[in-house]
Each structure stands twice: as C-alpha cells, then as structure tokens.
Write an enzyme that holds these catalytic residues in place. Structure first.
Site, PDB file in Angstrom:
ATOM      1  N   SER A   1      27.894  17.636  24.677  1.00  0.00           N
ATOM      2  CA  SER A   1      29.384  17.545  24.169  1.00  0.00           C
ATOM      3  C   SER A   1      30.301  16.661  24.775  1.00  0.00           C
ATOM      4  O   SER A   1      31.495  16.504  24.515  1.00  0.00           O
ATOM      5  CB  SER A   1      30.093  18.982  24.416  1.00  0.00           C
ATOM      6  OG  SER A   1      30.042  19.263  26.110  1.00  0.00           O
TER       7      SER A   1
ATOM      8  N   LYS B   1      30.335  16.240  28.567  1.00  0.00           N
ATOM      9  CA  LYS B   1      30.488  16.588  29.953  1.00  0.00           C
ATOM     10  C   LYS B   1      30.346  15.486  31.101  1.00  0.00           C
ATOM     11  O   LYS B   1      31.199  15.341  32.065  1.00  0.00           O
ATOM     12  CB  LYS B   1      29.864  17.802  30.444  1.00  0.00           C
ATOM     13  CG  LYS B   1      30.368  19.156  29.421  1.00  0.00           C
ATOM     14  CD  LYS B   1      29.550  20.464  29.874  1.00  0.00           C
ATOM     15  CE  LYS B   1      28.107  20.246  29.966  1.00  0.00           C
ATOM     16  NZ  LYS B   1      27.473  19.936  28.647  1.00  0.00           N
TER      17      LYS B   1
ATOM     18  N   GLU C   1      31.082  20.607  36.791  1.00  0.00           N
ATOM     19  CA  GLU C   1      30.283  20.386  35.376  1.00  0.00           C
ATOM     20  C   GLU C   1      30.098  22.024  35.157  1.00  0.00           C
ATOM     21  O   GLU C   1      29.080  22.443  35.915  1.00  0.00           O
ATOM     22  CB  GLU C   1      29.231  19.594  35.172  1.00  0.00           C
ATOM     23  CG  GLU C   1      28.474  19.515  33.804  1.00  0.00           C
ATOM     24  CD  GLU C   1      27.535  18.317  33.782  1.00  0.00           C
ATOM     25  OE1 GLU C   1      27.086  18.111  32.429  1.00  0.00           O
ATOM     26  OE2 GLU C   1      27.121  17.744  34.717  1.00  0.00           O
TER      27      GLU C   1
END
Length: 264
Positions: free
Chosen positions: A60, A62, A132
């Site tokens: 996505s 990150k 993360e």
C-alpha cells in the site's frame, strides 16, 4: 518503675517534634527527594513522546512513507521486522505461512506478536516514533483473517487472542496516531507483481481483498475491534511522485498526532 519515666520521655518527645516528625536530617532528605520527583515529572511532561503507526494492505506504500520521513529531525523510524520473519535461526516462517497457512499460521503470528511487542516497548530515542504496522493490526487484521478464512483452528485463535489481551492490559503498547494508507486491492496486486519479493509471488488477489476488508472494518467502519488511536486516512492509489506530495502535504498532521481527530 522504669515504665513511667519512659512514658514521660515519649510524651515530651511527641510534644516537641509532633506526631509525624522525622529523625534529625531526615526531613531535609525527604524534601530533596520530593523536589527531585517534581523535577522528573516536569521533565517527563516536557519530553512527551509520540508513537505513530503506518497501516495498510500489502504494497500500500508503507515503506515509501517510512523512507520519506526517515531523515526527519527528532523522529525514529521502525520498519516492519520482515527480515526476522524470514529468518528465525535459518527458518522462514513467513514463506512457510504463505505456502501453507493452515499449518504455519500460528507459528508466524506468534513470532509476529513477539517482534511487534519488541518494537512497541524498546526505549524511544526520539520525540516521535514512526512504526510500520503495529501489534494491533497483527491481531485485528492478520490473525483475524486466518481465523475467518478457516485457515486457523479456533483453539489457535483463542490462544493468540488471550496473549494479545494480556499484553494490552499489562504492557504499554499505546499509539498516538494511525496513518492509514488506503488502497484498492487491485492496486496492491499490481505493485506486488512489480516488486517481486519471493514470498509474495504466491499471494492471490483474494487474499489482498480479505486484508483490505478487515482494514476497512477496523479503521473506517468501526467493527468489532477498538481503534487504538485517531486515524489519518491518506488515499494511496497513486504513483510514487503523487504519494510523496501527499506525505509532504500531511507532514505537520503526522508529526503532531496529539492534534488529530478521526477522519481523513
């Protein structure tokens, strides 16, 4: 005969010193100790530290987000400990899980929970910590997906849930802001094909759909699970340059999580 003089001496001492009096010199030390505690309290308030978690589906964006902020002053960046998941004394539980989730799901998620707990609890060296993912998404998204998809037996799910609940009750794994990089599963699938990480070559679009659904249920719709912090949503279906611009536009909102409220 001796008791009466002792009682008289004790009564005179109490009248002179008061019932709460300390031995000579002890009062000074106590005052110094209390002053020291007040100084520490002020210092702790002054050095208030924030924890921000970047959440989102596989691919996505990150890593791009963490790299963008990696040179920011007074911020430490903690990438997801994927290298540990790929090599535990010569074993690769991440690869094993992707190939046979029914057999290795519990093994991987137990280790994920441990390594994410390590990230949450290690001493924070900067005013802002950017992580993360988190121990929360490990439970509410990835463990939940294994269970709902029928690839994790209920007993494994219950044991992991018990461990997680105990951790949340007894250890500080609090978060100040969640940055949700919101992408479509199709975009994530296309990015996966381009980056070609060995373990990810077997990930189907259906798996990304399931992870997306759970992220939406957790962070957007408000489903069964509590949201650990305010959520900042960044629509991440964009190319690299557009993503970098979005991170720049949201820099202040990310670096000052205490001012954020739920929503995009």
């Amino acid at each position: 005969m001796l008791l009466r003089p002792l009682r008289n001496w004790a009564a005179r001492a109490l009248r002179r010193e008061g019932p709460g009096s300390l031995a000579p010199g002890q009062g000074t030390r106590g005052a110094q100790h209390r002053a020291s505690l007040r100084d520490k309290d002020r210092e702790n308030k002054k050095e208030k530290k924030s924890v921000i978690c970047v959440e989102g589906n596989i691919a996505s964006g990150k890593t791009t987000c963490l790299e963008f902020f990696s040179n920011t002053t007074d911020m430490e960046v903690l990438p997801e400990p994927v290298p540990k998941w790929r090599n535990v004394r010569g074993h690769n539980p991440l690869g094993l899980m992707y190939r046979d989730a029914c057999r290795w799901g519990l093994t991987l998620q137990t280790y994920v929970q441990l390594t994410m707990l390590d990230h949450h609890t290690r001493p924070q060296t900067s005013p802002v910590r950017l992580m993360e993912r988190s121990i929360h998404s490990a439970r509410y998204v990835f463990v939940e997906n294994l269970y709902r998809s029928g690839k994790m037996p209920e007993v494994d799910y219950v044991v992991l849930s018990e461990w997680f609940d105990w951790i949340v009750r007894n250890i500080d794994v609090s978060v100040d802001l969640i940055v949700y990089l919101r992408t479509t599963p199709e975009t994530c699938y296309q990015r996966l094909q381009l980056r070609c990480r060995e373990e990810e070559t077997v990930i189907p679009l259906e798996y990304l759909n399931a992870i997306h659904h759970l992220y939406e249920e957790w962070l957007i719709k408000g489903g069964l699970f509590p949201v650990a912090a305010p959520v900042l949503v960044i629509e991440a279906d964009h190319d690299m340059q557009k993503m970098l611009k979005l991170f720049e536009q949201n820099r202040d909102r990310i670096l000052t999580p205490e001012t954020q409220k739920h929503g995009s």
